[in-house]
Design a protein around this motif. Structure first.
Motif, short mmCIF file in Angstrom:
data_model
loop_
_atom_site.label_atom_id
_atom_site.label_comp_id
_atom_site.label_asym_id
_atom_site.label_seq_id
_atom_site.Cartn_x
_atom_site.Cartn_y
_atom_site.Cartn_z
N LEU A 1 2.43 -2.04 -4.36
CA LEU A 1 2.30 -0.84 -5.17
C LEU A 1 2.18 0.38 -4.26
O LEU A 1 1.18 0.54 -3.56
N THR A 2 3.23 1.20 -4.24
CA THR A 2 3.20 2.40 -3.42
C THR A 2 3.31 3.64 -4.29
O THR A 2 3.98 3.64 -5.33
N ILE A 3 2.63 4.69 -3.85
CA ILE A 3 2.65 5.98 -4.53
C ILE A 3 2.89 7.07 -3.51
O ILE A 3 2.71 6.86 -2.30
N SER A 4 3.31 8.24 -3.98
CA SER A 4 3.47 9.39 -3.10
C SER A 4 3.27 10.66 -3.90
O SER A 4 3.27 10.65 -5.13
N LEU A 5 3.13 11.74 -3.18
CA LEU A 5 3.10 13.05 -3.84
C LEU A 5 4.53 13.43 -4.19
O LEU A 5 5.44 13.21 -3.38
N PRO A 6 4.79 13.99 -5.35
CA PRO A 6 6.15 14.40 -5.71
C PRO A 6 6.75 15.35 -4.67
O PRO A 6 7.96 15.31 -4.43
N SER A 7 5.91 16.14 -4.01
CA SER A 7 6.40 17.09 -3.01
C SER A 7 6.63 16.44 -1.65
O SER A 7 7.18 17.09 -0.75
N ASP A 8 6.24 15.18 -1.46
CA ASP A 8 6.36 14.51 -0.16
C ASP A 8 6.63 13.02 -0.34
O ASP A 8 5.84 12.18 0.07
N PRO A 9 7.78 12.66 -0.94
CA PRO A 9 8.04 11.26 -1.26
C PRO A 9 8.27 10.37 -0.03
O PRO A 9 8.24 9.16 -0.14
N GLY A 10 8.45 10.96 1.13
CA GLY A 10 8.67 10.17 2.34
C GLY A 10 7.40 9.56 2.91
O GLY A 10 7.46 8.69 3.77
#
Length: 157
Positions: A42-51
């Motif tokens: 399960l991985t998540i990211s900030l919409p502004s920094d998907p990398g």
């Protein structure tokens, strides 16, 4: 040699509760949610920094034994695993107000520091998270800052 740090692990006790918090309250997005049989990736990211992703991982196999996982869970709930993430913002006070309105409980209110303005909270599992608005020009660190950070002693004789 290396190009980037793409995934950092954040230990959690319940991945569904972690999604409620990180996505529902903090505004992260789900990147991957895969049932691998022996574990859930399960991985998540900030919409502004998907990398740059956070892997929300429950302590246990295959990365650690049951005994080690129990020790890690105990340390996690005590808040002893250190800072899980430092999130930057252009407006620390606005982020604080928004998150407070969403029910996030802060361990440190907004404070001006030599490096910028920041605040801190814990996720539902005990992970420490800081929110920082970096200073345009970092200020010099004074003896008073050192004493404040070290609980009153600056370590000098």
């Amino acid at each position: 040699m290396f190009n980037a740090i793409t995934i950092t692990t954040v230990r959690v006790l319940d991945q569904d509760e972690a999604l409620d918090f990180y996505v529902g309250k903090l505004g992260f997005q789900v990147d991957e949610d895969v049932d691998m049989g022996f574990m859930r990736w399960l991985t998540i990211s900030l919409p502004s920094d998907p990398g740059r992703q956070l892997l929300l991982e429950v302590p246990g196999p295959p990365s650690m034994s049951g005994e080690t996982a129990a020790q890690v869970r105990d340390l996690l709930t005590k808040g002893a695993l250190g800072t899980a993430a430092i999130l930057t913002t252009d407006d620390c006070q606005a982020a604080y107000d928004t998150l407070k309105g969403r029910g996030v409980e802060f361990t440190q209110d907004v404070e001006v520091q030599p490096y910028g303005t920041d605040c801190a909270f814990r996720d539902p599992f005990g992970n420490a998270i800081r929110v920082t608005q970096p200073a345009e020009q970092p200020a010099a660190i004074t003896d008073a800052d050192i004493a404040r950070w070290s609980g009153g002693s600056n370590g000098r004789g």
